[in-house]
Design a protein around this motif. Structure first.
Motif, PDB file in Angstrom:
ATOM      1  N   VAL A 149     131.077 -19.490  75.987  1.00  0.00           N
ATOM      2  CA  VAL A 149     130.192 -19.604  77.426  1.00  0.00           C
ATOM      3  C   VAL A 149     129.159 -20.327  77.478  1.00  0.00           C
ATOM      4  N   LEU A 150     128.372 -19.929  75.925  1.00  0.00           N
ATOM      5  CA  LEU A 150     127.412 -20.922  75.205  1.00  0.00           C
ATOM      6  C   LEU A 150     127.946 -22.023  74.580  1.00  0.00           C
ATOM      7  N   LEU A 151     128.815 -22.324  74.089  1.00  0.00           N
ATOM      8  CA  LEU A 151     128.894 -23.233  73.545  1.00  0.00           C
ATOM      9  C   LEU A 151     129.546 -24.570  74.959  1.00  0.00           C
ATOM     10  N   SER A 152     129.861 -23.963  76.094  1.00  0.00           N
ATOM     11  CA  SER A 152     130.629 -24.755  77.117  1.00  0.00           C
ATOM     12  C   SER A 152     129.535 -25.410  77.704  1.00  0.00           C
ATOM     13  N   LEU A 153     127.991 -24.182  77.990  1.00  0.00           N
ATOM     14  CA  LEU A 153     127.195 -25.550  78.398  1.00  0.00           C
ATOM     15  C   LEU A 153     126.290 -25.847  77.234  1.00  0.00           C
ATOM     16  N   LEU A 154     126.462 -25.669  76.838  1.00  0.00           N
ATOM     17  CA  LEU A 154     125.777 -26.527  75.904  1.00  0.00           C
ATOM     18  C   LEU A 154     126.564 -28.097  75.911  1.00  0.00           C
ATOM     19  N   VAL A 155     127.495 -28.296  75.926  1.00  0.00           N
ATOM     20  CA  VAL A 155     128.240 -29.105  75.637  1.00  0.00           C
ATOM     21  C   VAL A 155     128.357 -29.646  76.745  1.00  0.00           C
ATOM     22  N   GLY A 156     128.514 -28.830  77.425  1.00  0.00           N
ATOM     23  CA  GLY A 156     128.782 -30.336  78.740  1.00  0.00           C
ATOM     24  C   GLY A 156     127.861 -30.460  79.313  1.00  0.00           C
ATOM     25  N   THR A 159     132.014 -25.268  81.745  1.00  0.00           N
ATOM     26  CA  THR A 159     132.094 -23.708  82.061  1.00  0.00           C
ATOM     27  C   THR A 159     133.316 -23.546  82.920  1.00  0.00           C
ATOM     28  N   ALA A 160     133.326 -24.044  84.116  1.00  0.00           N
ATOM     29  CA  ALA A 160     134.708 -23.665  85.033  1.00  0.00           C
ATOM     30  C   ALA A 160     135.271 -24.334  84.492  1.00  0.00           C
ATOM     31  N   ILE A 161     135.509 -25.553  84.026  1.00  0.00           N
ATOM     32  CA  ILE A 161     136.671 -25.963  83.315  1.00  0.00           C
ATOM     33  C   ILE A 161     137.552 -25.210  81.395  1.00  0.00           C
ATOM     34  N   ASP A 162     136.769 -24.825  81.081  1.00  0.00           N
ATOM     35  CA  ASP A 162     137.304 -24.125  80.306  1.00  0.00           C
ATOM     36  C   ASP A 162     137.694 -22.754  80.692  1.00  0.00           C
ATOM     37  N   VAL A 192     124.176 -20.203  87.060  1.00  0.00           N
ATOM     38  CA  VAL A 192     123.959 -18.699  86.367  1.00  0.00           C
ATOM     39  C   VAL A 192     125.193 -18.120  86.109  1.00  0.00           C
ATOM     40  N   GLY A 193     125.028 -18.363  87.700  1.00  0.00           N
ATOM     41  CA  GLY A 193     126.447 -17.553  88.963  1.00  0.00           C
ATOM     42  C   GLY A 193     128.063 -17.954  87.755  1.00  0.00           C
ATOM     43  N   THR A 194     127.808 -19.652  87.414  1.00  0.00           N
ATOM     44  CA  THR A 194     129.124 -19.700  87.063  1.00  0.00           C
ATOM     45  C   THR A 194     129.898 -19.037  85.377  1.00  0.00           C
ATOM     46  N   ALA A 195     128.394 -19.439  84.909  1.00  0.00           N
ATOM     47  CA  ALA A 195     128.592 -18.587  83.496  1.00  0.00           C
ATOM     48  C   ALA A 195     128.601 -16.726  83.506  1.00  0.00           C
ATOM     49  N   LEU A 196     128.441 -16.244  84.218  1.00  0.00           N
ATOM     50  CA  LEU A 196     128.966 -14.853  84.362  1.00  0.00           C
ATOM     51  C   LEU A 196     130.105 -14.635  85.363  1.00  0.00           C
ATOM     52  N   ALA A 197     130.506 -16.072  86.130  1.00  0.00           N
ATOM     53  CA  ALA A 197     132.006 -14.820  86.155  1.00  0.00           C
ATOM     54  C   ALA A 197     132.783 -15.792  84.906  1.00  0.00           C
TER      55      ALA A 197
END
Length: 428
Positions: free
Chosen positions: A157-164, A386-389, A107-112
Motif C-alpha cells: 500500500v505504501l508503494l502504491s501510494l508513492l508510485v500513483g 491503491t484501488a487498482i492494485d 486514507v480510507g482507500t489505504a485502510l480498505a
C-alpha cells in the motif's frame, strides 16, 4: 446677459408651448428627444449650442459623474480588480476543504486495501493493529492477521501510494508546463529510459537492487538526453523538448525490444515481460524506501514551484516580466518529474495512464489553479493506484499486472471525461 427660463413654478411664462412639466427626479438624460425641464427655452437669447449643457443645472458636487461618459459595459468592471494574480493570491477558500476530503478518501482507500484480499481482515482489527504498533493496546488480532497486514499488504500500500502519487503529480506538472492536457510522463522519454535500465538488469541477472538502480540511472540518462536535444535549437523550447522526448523514447523502446530479443524465452523473457507490464507483487519496505527518496524529493520541488506554473501559463514574455525565468523553471520542473517517474518505474515497472487520467480528475475537482490542483493530483493518484492494485490481487486467482488494469479502466474513463466535460476540462 443671457435670459434663461425660470426653474421654479409650474408652466412658467418662458416654458415652451405644449411641453408638459416633468415630475421631480425624472429629468431626461442629455441628448435624448425629451425636453429638459430646466433647459433655457428656445429663442430666449441663449447662444446656440449652450443650452444643452447639463453641468449648468447639476447640483454642486454632483457634476463629476464619469459614468455618463464611460462606454456601455465598461464602468462596472470589478473583475479587473478582484481577480488575484497567480503569484500572490491565496487559493479559493471553498477549494481548501476539498483537499481535506481527498486526504480522507486516500486514507480510507489505504485502510480498505489493508483489510481486503484473499484473507480478509476486519477493518477494526486493522486499525487496532496499526495503533498497537505505537500504543499499548490489548492484543486482539491473530498472528496471521498481523503477518498479512504488516508484512505483505502495508509495504504494498505504501508503494502504491508513492508510485500513483508520483506519476499523477508528474503528469499534472507536465500538462501545466506544456499547456497541453494530453501530455503524460511518457512524453519526455524518461519512462522508456527507466524501462531499458530495468530490463537490462533482468537480462544480466544482477538482482533486484541492480534492476532498481539501472532503471533509475537510465531514466536520468534519458532526461539529460532530452535536455541536450532541447538546447540544439534556439526556437521554441517546448517544441524541442517534446521532439527530444519523442526521439529519446523511441530510441530506448528499440533498445528494450532488442533486450527482449536477446533474452532466453524460457527463463528470462517471461520475467521481463511481466516487469514491463507493471506490478507491485514484490513490494517490500526496502523498495518503498527506494521509491520514497526520489518521489518525495521530486514532489517537494514540484509543489514548491506550483505557483510558478500559473505564471508560466501566461506565456514566456509575461512570465519574464513577472520575474519568473521560463527556461530555468521548466528545466527544474522537468528534472523533478524525471526523478519521480524514474523512481516509480524502478520499483513498479511501466504503469500507464495514471499520469494522463488522474490530472484531469484533479482539474475537474479543484479547477485549473495549480496551487490546489497539484496536491489534489498527488492524493487522487495514490488512492487510484491503491484501488487498482487491490483489484489486481483480489479479482482473479492469478494476479493481474497493473499496466493491463490501468489501461482497461483508464482508456474508457478518459473518453468519458472528454465527452462529459469537453472544453471545460482545460479552460475552467
Amino acid at each position: 446677459m443671457t435670459a434663461s427660463a425660470p426653474e421654479a413654478g409650474p408652466a412658467g411664462p418662458d416654458s415652451a408651448p405644449g411641453t408638459a412639466e416633468a415630475p421631480p427626479g425624472t429629468e431626461s438624460a442629455p441628448g435624448t428627444d425629451a425636453p429638459h425641464r430646466t433647459e433655457s427655452a428656445p429663442g430666449a437669447g441663449t447662444p446656440p449650442g449652450t443650452h444643452d449643457t447639463p453641468r449648468t443645472h447639476t447640483p454642486p458636487g454632483t457634476h463629476d459623474t464619469p459614468r455618463t461618459h464611460t462606454p456601455p459595459g465598461t464602468h462596472d468592471t470589478p473583475r479587473t480588480h478582484a481577480t488575484p494574480g497567480p503569484a500572490g493570491a491565496l487559493p479559493s477558500p471553498r477549494r481548501i476543504p476539498r483537499l481535506a476530503v481527498l486526504l480522507l478518501i486516500t486514507v480510507g482507500t489505504a485502510l480498505a486495501a489493508l483489510a481486503l484480499g484473499r484473507y480478509v481482515v476486519p477493518p477494526n482489527e486493522v486499525l487496532r493493529l496499526l495503533a498497537g504498533q505505537v500504543l499499548p493496546l490489548d492484543r486482539t488480532w491473530t498472528p496471521a492477521e498481523e503477518s498479512v497486514v504488516l508484512d505483505v499488504r502495508l509495504p504494498r500500500v505504501l508503494l502504491s501510494l508513492l508510485v500513483g502519487g508520483g506519476l499523477a503529480l508528474g503528469g499534472a506538472a507536465l500538462q501545466g508546463v506544456f499547456r497541453n492536457p494530453l501530455v503524460s510522463p511518457d512524453v519526455i522519454g524518461v519512462s522508456s529510459g527507466a524501462s531499458f535500465g530495468g530490463v537490462l538488469g533482468l537480462l544480466l541477472g544482477l538482482g533486484s537492487a541492480a534492476v532498481v538502480g539501472g532503471a533509475f540511472a537510465f531514466g536520468l540518462v534519458a532526461l539529460v538526453t532530452v535536455l541536450l536535444i532541447g538546447r540544439l535549437n534556439s526556437g521554441s523550447p517546448i517544441l524541442m523538448i517534446v521532439l527530444g522526448g519523442t526521439v529519446t523514447g523511441a530510441f530506448f523502446t528499440a533498445l528494450v525490444s532488442f533486450v527482449k530479443y536477446l533474452a532466453d524465452p524460457e527463463s528470462q523473457l517471461p520475467s521481463i515481460v511481466f516487469w514491463l507490464l507493471g506490478s507491485l507483487a514484490t513490494a517490500t519496505y526496502a523498495k518503498a524506501l527506494t521509491a520514497a527518496v526520489p518521489v518525495l524529493v521530486g514532489a517537494t520541488v514540484v509543489l514548491a514551484l506550483r505557483w510558478r506554473l500559473n505564471v508560466l501559463s501566461l506565456g514566456d514574455e509575461d512570465a519574464t516580466a513577472l520575474g519568473v525565468p521560463p527556461r530555468s523553471t521548466r528545466v527544474l520542473l522537468l528534472t523533478a518529474v524525471a526523478l519521480m517517474t524514474a523512481g516509480a518505474v524502478a520499483v513498479a515497472g511501466l504503469v500507464g495512464w495514471v499520469g494522463l487520467v488522474v490530472p484531469h480528475l484533479a482539474r475537474l475537482w479543484t479547477g485549473s489553479d495549480h496551487r490546489v490542483q497539484l496536491p489534489a493530483a498527488f492524493l487522487i493518484g495514490g488512492a487510484y493506484l491503491t484501488a487498482i492494485d487491490t483489484l489486481s490481487r483480489t479479482v482473479t486467482a492469478a494476479e493481474m499486472p497493473l499496466g493491463i488494469l490501468t489501461a482497461v479502466i483508464g482508456a474508457p474513463f478518459f473518453v468519458f471525461l472528454l465527452a462529459r466535460s469537453r472544453n471545460r476540462m482545460w479552460s475552467q
